[in-house]
Design an enzyme around this catalytic site. Structure first.
Site, PDB file in Angstrom:
ATOM      1  N   GLU A 110       0.587  -1.356   0.002  1.00  0.00           N
ATOM      2  CA  GLU A 110      -0.254  -0.095  -0.003  1.00  0.00           C
ATOM      3  C   GLU A 110       0.569   1.040  -0.249  1.00  0.00           C
ATOM      4  O   GLU A 110       2.090   1.115   0.469  1.00  0.00           O
ATOM      5  CB  GLU A 110      -0.928  -0.202   1.185  1.00  0.00           C
ATOM      6  N   HIS A 225     -10.450   8.574   1.675  1.00  0.00           N
ATOM      7  CA  HIS A 225      -9.824   7.949   1.085  1.00  0.00           C
ATOM      8  C   HIS A 225      -9.966   7.832   0.057  1.00  0.00           C
ATOM      9  O   HIS A 225     -11.001   8.281  -1.250  1.00  0.00           O
ATOM     10  CB  HIS A 225     -10.680   6.139   0.893  1.00  0.00           C
ATOM     11  N   ARG A 270      -2.546   9.494   0.938  1.00  0.00           N
ATOM     12  CA  ARG A 270      -3.694   9.335   0.445  1.00  0.00           C
ATOM     13  C   ARG A 270      -4.672  10.462   0.538  1.00  0.00           C
ATOM     14  O   ARG A 270      -4.971  11.103  -0.512  1.00  0.00           O
ATOM     15  CB  ARG A 270      -4.606   9.263   1.590  1.00  0.00           C
ATOM     16  N   HIS A 331     -13.224   8.357   5.197  1.00  0.00           N
ATOM     17  CA  HIS A 331     -12.805   7.306   5.440  1.00  0.00           C
ATOM     18  C   HIS A 331     -12.808   6.860   6.869  1.00  0.00           C
ATOM     19  O   HIS A 331     -13.077   6.385   7.474  1.00  0.00           O
ATOM     20  CB  HIS A 331     -11.549   7.199   4.231  1.00  0.00           C
ATOM     21  N   ARG A 366      -2.399   9.397   8.816  1.00  0.00           N
ATOM     22  CA  ARG A 366      -1.908   7.150   9.018  1.00  0.00           C
ATOM     23  C   ARG A 366      -1.822   6.639   8.097  1.00  0.00           C
ATOM     24  O   ARG A 366      -2.286   6.495   7.266  1.00  0.00           O
ATOM     25  CB  ARG A 366      -3.241   6.422   8.984  1.00  0.00           C
TER      26      ARG A 366
HETATM   27  P1  FAD Z   1     -15.579   0.428  14.513  1.00  0.00           P
HETATM   28  O1  FAD Z   1     -15.563  -1.012  14.160  1.00  0.00           O
HETATM   29  O2  FAD Z   1     -16.136   1.294  13.772  1.00  0.00           O
HETATM   30  O3  FAD Z   1     -16.127  -0.160  15.664  1.00  0.00           O
HETATM   31  C1  FAD Z   1     -17.269   0.645  16.056  1.00  0.00           C
HETATM   32  C2  FAD Z   1     -17.909   0.110  17.523  1.00  0.00           C
HETATM   33  O4  FAD Z   1     -18.799   0.919  18.034  1.00  0.00           O
HETATM   34  C3  FAD Z   1     -19.974  -0.170  16.216  1.00  0.00           C
HETATM   35  O5  FAD Z   1     -19.950  -1.530  17.042  1.00  0.00           O
HETATM   36  C4  FAD Z   1     -21.236   0.798  17.206  1.00  0.00           C
HETATM   37  O6  FAD Z   1     -22.276  -0.286  16.714  1.00  0.00           O
HETATM   38  C5  FAD Z   1     -20.333   1.669  18.232  1.00  0.00           C
HETATM   39  N1  FAD Z   1     -21.018   2.812  18.404  1.00  0.00           N
HETATM   40  C6  FAD Z   1     -20.503   3.253  18.132  1.00  0.00           C
HETATM   41  N2  FAD Z   1     -20.888   5.073  19.118  1.00  0.00           N
HETATM   42  C7  FAD Z   1     -22.296   3.338  20.097  1.00  0.00           C
HETATM   43  C8  FAD Z   1     -22.603   4.726  20.748  1.00  0.00           C
HETATM   44  N3  FAD Z   1     -23.266   5.662  21.146  1.00  0.00           N
HETATM   45  N4  FAD Z   1     -23.067   3.246  21.515  1.00  0.00           N
HETATM   46  C9  FAD Z   1     -23.143   1.818  21.417  1.00  0.00           C
HETATM   47  N5  FAD Z   1     -22.242   1.656  20.181  1.00  0.00           N
HETATM   48  C10 FAD Z   1     -22.122   2.756  19.885  1.00  0.00           C
HETATM   49  N6  FAD Z   1      -8.082  -0.194   8.229  1.00  0.00           N
HETATM   50  C11 FAD Z   1      -6.636  -0.735   8.433  1.00  0.00           C
HETATM   51  O7  FAD Z   1      -6.602  -1.271   9.598  1.00  0.00           O
HETATM   52  N7  FAD Z   1      -6.245  -1.667   7.311  1.00  0.00           N
HETATM   53  C12 FAD Z   1      -7.359  -1.871   6.173  1.00  0.00           C
HETATM   54  O8  FAD Z   1      -7.568  -2.771   5.094  1.00  0.00           O
HETATM   55  C13 FAD Z   1      -9.042  -1.018   6.262  1.00  0.00           C
HETATM   56  N8  FAD Z   1      -9.542  -1.114   5.856  1.00  0.00           N
HETATM   57  C14 FAD Z   1     -10.635   0.099   5.747  1.00  0.00           C
HETATM   58  C15 FAD Z   1     -11.413  -0.697   4.701  1.00  0.00           C
HETATM   59  C16 FAD Z   1     -12.946   0.722   5.107  1.00  0.00           C
HETATM   60  C17 FAD Z   1     -14.385   0.401   4.263  1.00  0.00           C
HETATM   61  C18 FAD Z   1     -12.880   0.792   5.837  1.00  0.00           C
HETATM   62  C19 FAD Z   1     -14.430   1.479   6.714  1.00  0.00           C
HETATM   63  C20 FAD Z   1     -12.372   1.268   7.083  1.00  0.00           C
HETATM   64  C21 FAD Z   1     -11.229   0.084   6.945  1.00  0.00           C
HETATM   65  N9  FAD Z   1     -10.306   0.039   7.533  1.00  0.00           N
HETATM   66  C22 FAD Z   1      -8.919  -0.261   7.252  1.00  0.00           C
HETATM   67  C23 FAD Z   1      -9.874   1.486   9.219  1.00  0.00           C
HETATM   68  C24 FAD Z   1     -10.134   0.025  10.173  1.00  0.00           C
HETATM   69  O9  FAD Z   1     -11.836  -0.459  10.122  1.00  0.00           O
HETATM   70  C25 FAD Z   1     -11.146   1.010  11.378  1.00  0.00           C
HETATM   71  O10 FAD Z   1     -10.064   2.192  11.672  1.00  0.00           O
HETATM   72  C26 FAD Z   1     -11.074  -0.294  12.620  1.00  0.00           C
HETATM   73  O11 FAD Z   1     -12.167  -1.345  11.727  1.00  0.00           O
HETATM   74  C27 FAD Z   1     -12.118   0.434  13.863  1.00  0.00           C
HETATM   75  O12 FAD Z   1     -11.698  -0.206  14.684  1.00  0.00           O
HETATM   76  P2  FAD Z   1     -13.052  -0.325  16.077  1.00  0.00           P
HETATM   77  O13 FAD Z   1     -13.416  -1.169  16.613  1.00  0.00           O
HETATM   78  O14 FAD Z   1     -12.125   1.200  16.649  1.00  0.00           O
HETATM   79  O15 FAD Z   1     -14.157   0.647  15.612  1.00  0.00           O
HETATM   80  C1  SIN Z   2      -7.927   0.201   1.914  1.00  0.00           C
HETATM   81  O1  SIN Z   2      -8.133  -1.327   1.996  1.00  0.00           O
HETATM   82  O2  SIN Z   2      -7.017   0.691   0.593  1.00  0.00           O
HETATM   83  C2  SIN Z   2      -7.894   1.030   3.490  1.00  0.00           C
HETATM   84  C3  SIN Z   2      -6.932   0.047   4.358  1.00  0.00           C
HETATM   85  C4  SIN Z   2      -7.009   1.488   5.647  1.00  0.00           C
HETATM   86  O3  SIN Z   2      -7.737   2.177   5.874  1.00  0.00           O
HETATM   87  O4  SIN Z   2      -6.048   0.894   6.126  1.00  0.00           O
END
Ligand code: FAD
Ligand code: SIN
Length: 502
Positions: A110, A225, A270, A331, A366
């Protein structure tokens, strides 16, 4: 109604569930709540994978990953945090291998990584990491999970957070008292019109923490993104790994353009690629550019990027033949609730983890795939810290930190869809890929004159205030009125309720 648990975890993404698993294994009672279905969060949609230096790839070196992370962060990373998180990464990946995750043995490349170091499970890595966590927590008797249950306010007793007030989808309100309350609520990219994240991610955790007096840091750094495919209104991210493998960006005249913007072309950071696309869209008066993946046959695409290939096929695009229209979308939120390496905020009993936290790992930008890495590494530090903390079980009741009657919760906002749409319009207009003081001030003024109070509005206001403070361009914060970096701004932008900003 109220109940007591050792730990209350708000959010069920990879960060929240990974922590729940660790605390429950050590004998703690844990309550996990999620705003919608337990699976709904950014975690499920992560594609590219986890950036990690591994023994499977002996050419790569930890020093190189550290250097790439610091270099993307443009002087604002906390180098000690970077070193600690990255040097613990492989051990934590091995834990997931132990849970049954079958990573592919090749690595994706990447942007701004010096090596192919993105470990993945095809192009649907988030789902693969989430599955064993869900299996694990759903049969653990120490864990209670409440889906469709939204935290509407933290509860405070004197200077400590002692739980949260929750509201279910059917409108029932109850309190969970807990010795430790952990925010794992993800980011706030869904406050934009175009976003890659599930629509529920509107920054609730930041608003909850701020109202309880916690410090927030660097909210101006919002990562866009570059390549998002819009099928009707639904956005679908096309992973950067396809550009890492050779896909090329083209304008609507089918001319490639990235080399004119950066020597790294498609693999520049990005912010650079997103700004180049925005510029090219302006020049060609189009609202998209193309991503060209026709260098691969259908068979290659199905093998390399099955999730992406089939999604686009269902929308009528055969990527081995058709150019795919894409454009940037909000993103990832780099800033968040200020914590130390153990996830501790400045408020007793309150922690934050995952995307809603700001630890200093990412700085001003990031590095791709360092986020899933953070979500699998940080729970270990936080769990160790919580388990090593002496606390007495008490049913101390607390008071909500917000006027929960006046504050609109997400569902009420949803009922007033217009309110959220207005905030999305304002965020998109003023706090996009490029910002300037006039636009920032005028949008902030619009927000302040809105009649409704909501977490979404509060988070938007705080993000605008942060962006106004940083009168320079650094990482993914680009100010057209201050287009250069300025060494006077080598500090973090801190926002705290009692202090407001400084
Ligand atoms: P999340 O997985 O976003 O979960 C948040 C949680 O909080 C959910 O369960 C939601 O219901 C809960 N919540 C929010 N507000 C409340 C509330 N008021 N009360 C109760 N619950 C609440 N990162 C990488 O490193 N590599 C990748 O390849 C990558 N690809 C990505 C692709 C996409 C399409 C996206 C959107 C993101 C990607 N990212 C990637 C970023 C990464 O996925 C996220 O930063 C990471 O998964 C965040 O995880 P988290 O557990 O912090 O939150
Ligand atoms: C992607 O797969 O391009 C997303 C990766 C990331 O947000 O870290």
């Amino acid at each position: 109604m109220s109940a007591y648990f050792d730990a209350l975890i708000i959010g069920s993404g990879i960060a929240g569930l990974n922590l729940a698993r660790k605390l429950a294994q050590a004998g703690q009672t844990v309550f996990v709540c999620s705003k919608e279905a337990v699976t709904e969060g950014s975690s499920k949609y992560a594609q590219g994978g986890v950036a990690v230096v591994s023994p499977w790839n002996p050419e790569d070196k930890l020093e190189s990953h550290i250097q790439d992370t610091l270099s993307a962060g443009k002087g604002l990373c906390d180098s000690k945090i970077v070193e600690t998180v990255l040097s613990n990464a492989w051990e934590r990946v091995e834990e997931f291998i132990g849970l049954g995750v079958k990573f592919d043995k090749d690595f994706y490349l990447e942007g701004s990584h010096s090596f192919k170091r993105v470990l993945h499970v095809a192009d649907a890595t988030g789902r693969a990491l989430l599955k064993p966590l869900l299996d694990n927590v759903s049969c653990n008797l120490n864990i209670a999970i409440s889906q469709g249950t939204e935290a509407i306010s933290l509860l405070k007793n004197e200077d400590a957070v002692v739980g949260a007030r929750l509201k279910t989808i059917s409108g029932e309100v109850f309190d969970i008292n807990a010795a430790q309350t952990i925010l794992a609520t993800g980011g706030f990219a869904s406050l934009y019109k175009d976003h890659t994240t599930p629509r529920i991610l509107t920054g609730d955790g930041l608003a909850l923490a701020y109202s309880a007096g916690a410090a927030l840091e660097n909210l101006e750094f919002i990562q866009f993104h570059p390549t998002v495919f819009f099928n009707g209104s639904k956005p679908f991210l096309i992973s950067e790994v396809v550009r890492g493998a050779g896909a090329v960006l083209k304008n609507i005249f089918k001319q490639s353009f990235m080399e004119a913007y950066d020597i790294k072309a498609e693999l520049a950071t990005r912010d650079i690629v997103s700004r180049a696309i925005a510029e090219e869209m302006k020049k060609t008066e189009a609202d998209y550019v193309y991503l060209d993946m026709t260098c691969w046959s259908k068979k290659d695409l199905e093998e390399k990027f099955p999730n992406i290939y089939h999604h686009c096929e269902l929308s009528g695009y055969d990527l081995s033949q058709d150019l795919l229209p894409v454009r940037p979308a909000a993103h990832y939120c780099i800033g968040g609730i200020k914590t130390d390496i153990h996830g501790r905020t400045n408020i007793k009993g309150l922690y934050a983890i995952g995307e809603c936290a700001y630890t200093g790992l990412h700085g001003a930008n990031r590095l791709a795939s360092n986020s899933l890495l953070e979500c699998i590494v940080m729970p270990e530090f936080l769990a160790n810290s919580i388990l090593g903390t002496e606390f007495t079980k008490s049913n101390k009741l607390g008071e909500p930190c917000e006027d929960v009657n006046a504050a609109l919760s997400y569902r009420e906002i949803k009922a007033e869809e217009e309110n959220l749409k207005n905030i999305q319009n304002i965020m998109t207009q003023g706090l996009g890929i490029e910002r300037n003081a006039n636009e920032l001030k005028s949008c902030l003024n619009d927000l302040k004159h809105r009649t409704e109070t909501s977490k979404a509005r509060l988070v938007a206001e705080l993000a605008f205030e942060s962006a106004l403070k940083r009168e320079e361009s650094r990482g993914c914060h680009f100010r057209s009125d201050f287009p250069k970096a300025n060494s006077n701004y080598m500090n973090n932008t801190l926002i705290q309720k009692s202090l407001k900003t400084h």
